[in-house]
Scaffold this active site. Structure first.
Site, PDB file in Angstrom:
ATOM      1  N   LYS A   1      -0.621   4.901   4.565  1.00 59.31           N
ATOM      2  CA  LYS A   1      -1.661   3.933   5.241  1.00 59.31           C
ATOM      3  C   LYS A   1      -0.825   3.697   6.671  1.00 59.31           C
ATOM      4  CE  LYS A   1      -3.815  -0.393   5.023  1.00 59.31           C
ATOM      5  NZ  LYS A   1      -4.960  -0.030   5.201  1.00 59.31           N
TER       6      LYS A   1
ATOM      7  N   HIS B   1       0.746  -1.155   0.062  1.00 58.52           N
ATOM      8  CA  HIS B   1      -0.039  -0.079   0.131  1.00 58.52           C
ATOM      9  C   HIS B   1       0.836   1.163  -0.007  1.00 58.52           C
ATOM     10  CE1 HIS B   1      -3.421  -2.741   1.206  1.00 58.52           C
ATOM     11  NE2 HIS B   1      -4.037  -1.878   0.618  1.00 58.52           N
TER      12      HIS B   1
HETATM   13  P1  NAD Z   1      -7.228   9.233   4.998  1.00 61.47           P
HETATM   14  O1  NAD Z   1      -6.486   9.706   5.949  1.00 61.47           O
HETATM   15  O2  NAD Z   1      -6.921  10.046   3.659  1.00 61.47           O
HETATM   16  O3  NAD Z   1      -8.975   9.986   5.232  1.00 61.47           O
HETATM   17  C1  NAD Z   1      -9.499   9.741   6.489  1.00 61.47           C
HETATM   18  C2  NAD Z   1     -10.163  10.928   6.817  1.00 61.47           C
HETATM   19  O4  NAD Z   1     -11.188  10.820   7.975  1.00 61.47           O
HETATM   20  C3  NAD Z   1      -9.388  12.244   6.892  1.00 61.47           C
HETATM   21  O5  NAD Z   1      -9.957  13.201   6.201  1.00 61.47           O
HETATM   22  C4  NAD Z   1      -9.826  12.626   8.534  1.00 61.47           C
HETATM   23  O6  NAD Z   1      -9.815  13.893   8.882  1.00 61.47           O
HETATM   24  C5  NAD Z   1     -11.320  11.812   8.606  1.00 61.47           C
HETATM   25  N1  NAD Z   1     -11.651  11.731  10.133  1.00 61.47           N
HETATM   26  C6  NAD Z   1     -11.103  11.128  11.064  1.00 61.47           C
HETATM   27  N2  NAD Z   1     -11.454  11.178  12.217  1.00 61.47           N
HETATM   28  C7  NAD Z   1     -12.791  11.760  11.999  1.00 61.47           C
HETATM   29  C8  NAD Z   1     -13.886  12.118  12.799  1.00 61.47           C
HETATM   30  N3  NAD Z   1     -13.907  11.850  13.981  1.00 61.47           N
HETATM   31  N4  NAD Z   1     -14.858  12.746  12.091  1.00 61.47           N
HETATM   32  C9  NAD Z   1     -15.005  12.762  10.847  1.00 61.47           C
HETATM   33  N5  NAD Z   1     -13.968  12.862  10.187  1.00 61.47           N
HETATM   34  C10 NAD Z   1     -12.760  12.010  10.470  1.00 61.47           C
HETATM   35  O7  NAD Z   1      -7.528   7.616   4.876  1.00 61.47           O
HETATM   36  P2  NAD Z   1      -8.067   6.734   3.570  1.00 61.47           P
HETATM   37  O8  NAD Z   1      -7.053   6.574   2.489  1.00 61.47           O
HETATM   38  O9  NAD Z   1      -9.119   7.641   2.903  1.00 61.47           O
HETATM   39  O10 NAD Z   1      -8.754   5.846   4.364  1.00 61.47           O
HETATM   40  C11 NAD Z   1      -9.740   5.824   5.302  1.00 61.47           C
HETATM   41  C12 NAD Z   1      -9.892   4.372   5.944  1.00 61.47           C
HETATM   42  O11 NAD Z   1     -10.549   3.671   4.915  1.00 61.47           O
HETATM   43  C13 NAD Z   1      -8.722   3.657   6.522  1.00 61.47           C
HETATM   44  O12 NAD Z   1      -8.848   2.858   7.509  1.00 61.47           O
HETATM   45  C14 NAD Z   1      -8.397   2.736   5.249  1.00 61.47           C
HETATM   46  O13 NAD Z   1      -7.595   1.685   5.436  1.00 61.47           O
HETATM   47  C15 NAD Z   1      -9.676   2.256   4.654  1.00 61.47           C
HETATM   48  N6  NAD Z   1      -9.868   2.065   3.277  1.00 61.47           N
HETATM   49  C16 NAD Z   1     -10.688   0.750   3.209  1.00 61.47           C
HETATM   50  C17 NAD Z   1     -11.211   0.529   1.698  1.00 61.47           C
HETATM   51  C18 NAD Z   1     -12.088  -0.871   1.645  1.00 61.47           C
HETATM   52  O14 NAD Z   1     -12.320  -1.095   0.568  1.00 61.47           O
HETATM   53  N7  NAD Z   1     -12.958  -1.030   2.768  1.00 61.47           N
HETATM   54  C19 NAD Z   1     -10.436   1.101   0.674  1.00 61.47           C
HETATM   55  C20 NAD Z   1      -9.588   2.083   0.969  1.00 61.47           C
HETATM   56  C21 NAD Z   1      -9.271   2.752   2.312  1.00 61.47           C
END
Ligand code: NAD
Length: 269
Positions: free
Chosen positions: A162, A158
């Site tokens: 991450k 990744h």
């Molecule tokens: P990222 O850090 O770019 O985004 C996360 C966002 O959540 C940030 O903007 C942050 O400010 C916000 N956030 C955190 N706490 C918060 C709160 N209390 N209230 C509101 N917003 C809040 O991360 P990302 O790459 O977008 O990934 C996010 C999550 O999704 C990770 O856990 C990642 O592993 C997961 N993910 C899952 C899949 C899937 O298919 N299930 C795919 C990609 C990423």
């Protein structure tokens, strides 16, 4: 148009958040009704379209989830485990379907999602793509067909930002391999090898993680025997596959009984 399921995106400024917003704005099957970010975030109070560097879209980024969830049919949530646990309770109160893409939960944190799933429809998957969910099924089948003479290793790669390892997808694949073999994953997990670790345990399921650059997500499940190897591989090149899967889940969840579902349910696999 007003009959389309209304979606709130949490973590709207994140990598997945922005991808979800763009995918919803392009869709004729759902509409965007709210965008949530954490308190203190620079986007709070701003128009989401302008914050994303484009034209105004009439949705203000908010840090009051309950108020937004009350106007929505589904909450699509890719944030952090602690945030997601809070959102689960609020989405249940608002009777909105909660689609959880967040990964990195501890067993304890997962247990804290359960009370909400008694009242609300929750769909949680460490990976929302069709391809990975198919790979989960294939992994289970291959693991059932090959005995412990084949060592199972899950290798994932990744991007450099991450924060959790192994990835949610790697854990799904490891669980599928354990299910295929009829063993308990925590009992056979080998991860974080470093130094003089001793020989690999027979029947172990190993995990290793690569982090770098802008890799969207790559997963290999290796079945390594004497003289041959079977390798199952998924390569994601565009986050849109996760956003499309999440929106499919949000639509599928409408009118479903309360409970905790996975993408395998959504995709009918
Ligand atoms: P990222 O850090 O770019 O985004 C996360 C966002 O959540 C940030 O903007 C942050 O400010 C916000 N956030 C955190 N706490 C918060 C709160 N209390 N209230 C509101 N917003 C809040 O991360 P990302 O790459 O977008 O990934 C996010 C999550 O999704 C990770 O856990 C990642 O592993 C997961 N993910 C899952 C899949 C899937 O298919 N299930 C795919 C990609 C990423």
């Amino acid at each position: 148009m007003s009959q389309l399921p209304g979606i709130v995106v949490t973590g709207a400024s994140g990598r997945m958040g922005q991808m979800l917003v763009n995918t919803i704005l392009e869709s004729d099957r759902v509409k965007l009704v709210g965008a949530i970010e954490r308190t203190g975030h620079a986007w709070i109070g701003k128009d989401l379209g302008i914050a994303m560097g484009g034209a105004e879209i009439g949705i203000t980024v908010d840090d009051d989830p309950l108020d937004s969830f009350a106007r929505a049919q589904a909450v699509v949530d890719f944030t952090s485990p602690e945030a997601t646990i809070e959102f689960a309770g609020l989405a249940a109160q608002a009777r909105a379907v909660h689609v959880i893409g967040t990964t990195g939960f501890t067993e304890d944190q997962l247990a804290r999602l359960e009370p909400a799933s008694r009242h609300a429809t929750i769909i949680r998957a460490g990976n929302m793509s069709l391809g990975v969910n198919l790979l989960v099924q294939l992994t289970q089948k291959v693991a059932a067909a090959l005995d412990e003479d084949f060592d199972i290793e899950v290798v994932e790669a990744h991007h450099r930002h991450k924060v959790d390892a192994p990835s949610g997808t790697a854990l799904m694949l490891g669980q599928a391999a354990a299910d295929g073999r009829g063993v308990n994953l925590p009992d056979v997990t080998e991860s974080g090898r470093d130094g003089i670790t001793g020989a690999r345990g027979k029947g172990a399921i190993g995990f290793s993680a690569i982090r770098g650059g802008d890799i969207v997500g790559e997963h290999d499940v290796i079945f390594a025997g004497e003289g041959e190897r079977v390798i199952l591989r998924h390569v994601a090149t565009d986050r849109r596959i996760f956003a499309r899967g999440a929106l499919k889940a949000a639509i599928w969840g409408q009118g479903k009984n309360p409970g905790l579902y996975s993408m395998l349910d959504v995709l009918g696999l």
